[in-house]
Design an enzyme around this catalytic site. Sequence first.
Site, short mmCIF file in Angstrom:
data_model
loop_
_atom_site.label_atom_id
_atom_site.label_comp_id
_atom_site.label_asym_id
_atom_site.label_seq_id
_atom_site.Cartn_x
_atom_site.Cartn_y
_atom_site.Cartn_z
CD GLN A 226 6.69 -38.43 -9.67
OE1 GLN A 226 6.12 -37.98 -10.67
NE2 GLN A 226 6.52 -37.90 -8.48
CG HIS B 113 6.33 -36.38 -15.32
ND1 HIS B 113 4.96 -36.22 -15.26
CD2 HIS B 113 6.78 -35.91 -14.14
CE1 HIS B 113 4.61 -35.69 -14.10
NE2 HIS B 113 5.70 -35.51 -13.39
CG ASN C 102 4.79 -32.73 -15.62
OD1 ASN C 102 3.60 -32.45 -15.50
ND2 ASN C 102 5.61 -32.75 -14.58
CD GLU C 103 5.00 -29.41 -12.46
OE1 GLU C 103 6.06 -29.41 -11.82
OE2 GLU C 103 3.88 -29.54 -11.93
C1 BGC Z 1 4.97 -32.99 -10.59
C2 BGC Z 1 4.86 -34.36 -9.97
C3 BGC Z 1 5.01 -34.27 -8.48
C4 BGC Z 1 3.89 -33.40 -7.93
C5 BGC Z 1 3.90 -33.20 -6.44
C6 BGC Z 1 4.21 -31.94 -9.84
O1 BGC Z 1 4.89 -30.76 -9.82
O2 BGC Z 1 4.58 -33.03 -11.93
O3 BGC Z 1 5.82 -35.20 -10.55
O4 BGC Z 1 5.04 -35.50 -7.85
O5 BGC Z 1 4.02 -32.13 -8.50
O6 BGC Z 1 5.01 -32.48 -6.05
#
Ligand code: BGC
Length: 423
Positions: free
Chosen positions: A19, A136, A180-181
């Site tokens: 990002q 990520h 991450n997520e």
């Molecule tokens: C993610 C980020 C994303 C942010 C805003 C999160 O779910 O980890 O990468 O930019 O949300 O949407």
Amino acid sequence: MELKFPNGFLWGSATSAHQVEGGNLNDWTEWEKKMANSLSHIADSKKWPDYILRNYPNPLQPENYISGRACDHYNRYEQDFDIAKQLGQNAHRFSIEWSRIEPEEGKFDEAEIEHYRKVIQALKSRGIEPFVTLWHYTHPSWFTKRGGWLHPEAEKSFLNFVQKIVSEFKNEISFWITFNEPETVVRHGYIQAIRIPQERNIFKAFKALKVLARTHNNAYQLIHKIIGDKAIVGFAESLVFFESYNRWPHNLLAKRILNWYRNKQFVPMVIRNTDFIGLNYYFHSRIRLNPFISWKWFQYNENKLGVSDMGWEIYPQGIYEMLKILKKYDKPVFITENGIADAKDEKRVMYIKEYCRWIHKAIEEGVDIKGHFYWSFMDNFEWSDGFWPRFGLIEVDYKTLERKIRPSALEYAKICKNNSIDN
Ligand code: BGC
């Protein structure tokens, strides 16, 4: 009255490699190029406020959807960390890009490892605690082409990367976030079909999530094997505070199912192998199903405090409710992400303060919260939405790459420096 946070509380902000860095070559880079035109056409059919269209790039322009040089953080991290220090942040969350480290399967790029060594050094020399995310959203292209997380060798490949990175940085890094997520990635990729691999297959979704959970568990063990007790290893997951709009059985049932899927799949599978829970908190959802008009659940939000530029409800109490729910796991919690897209910077101060006050209340009521990372340190590439959403404490001019500290960043800095917030 001042609301004091516990001694040693960590205050910072977060980014992820794809990002902000620029110049990445991974599965997302390929996907963006394929999707840019169609995403800008889809955006064309929506109504956009002028203040979004005036910014560059805007959602109607295909270049909005291509990460390209992003914020050029890859080359400008020193300056960026000077700003983080100036803003009183004592921790910083960022990710190490797997595709840079292992561009070809089994071949590690030593120059890129040295790059991240310098990044880590740059943080530490400024007194900022580094939090490393190992994954990520992005993958090396070879990994995705081979079949992604459903390929039998997926776990092994990721653990090879973990072994390499953790051995390299075992003396420098204490805080590690494996994934991450994972649930978001799986849902977007295998259920909603809006991101790689754009399929609709619930069985594959559950299978992929299981692989990710197992891989986390083994990565957790591996990191501790390499570093020992001083490693602090966790994951970050986006959890949603669900409520039912009323007591009607169909709403209650829908709430139960969604809550089960979003909040109770990944976390219980990994909770025994984690030193902390990383909470990415953005969403509250009041479920109101209306089977007679359309068979669609939607969030009935009162929006008392308004919404972000992306239409996401501002509901600070939700973070408190979520933290109280997490208390049952009896693990320390880091808020690994929480923030708002607000190009005009009109709501960000209120957002940060309100969410922090509710976090403080959860601490007072016994939830062991250790730190808070605002999302995001700077404006960045918001995945399939591209550059237009402005989450940053720091504004980025994507033509000149100039950074500007937003007024809200200075307010957040006061909280970080004082380790307290006014009530
Ligand atoms: C993610 C980020 C994303 C942010 C805003 C999160 O779910 O980890 O990468 O930019 O949300 O949407």
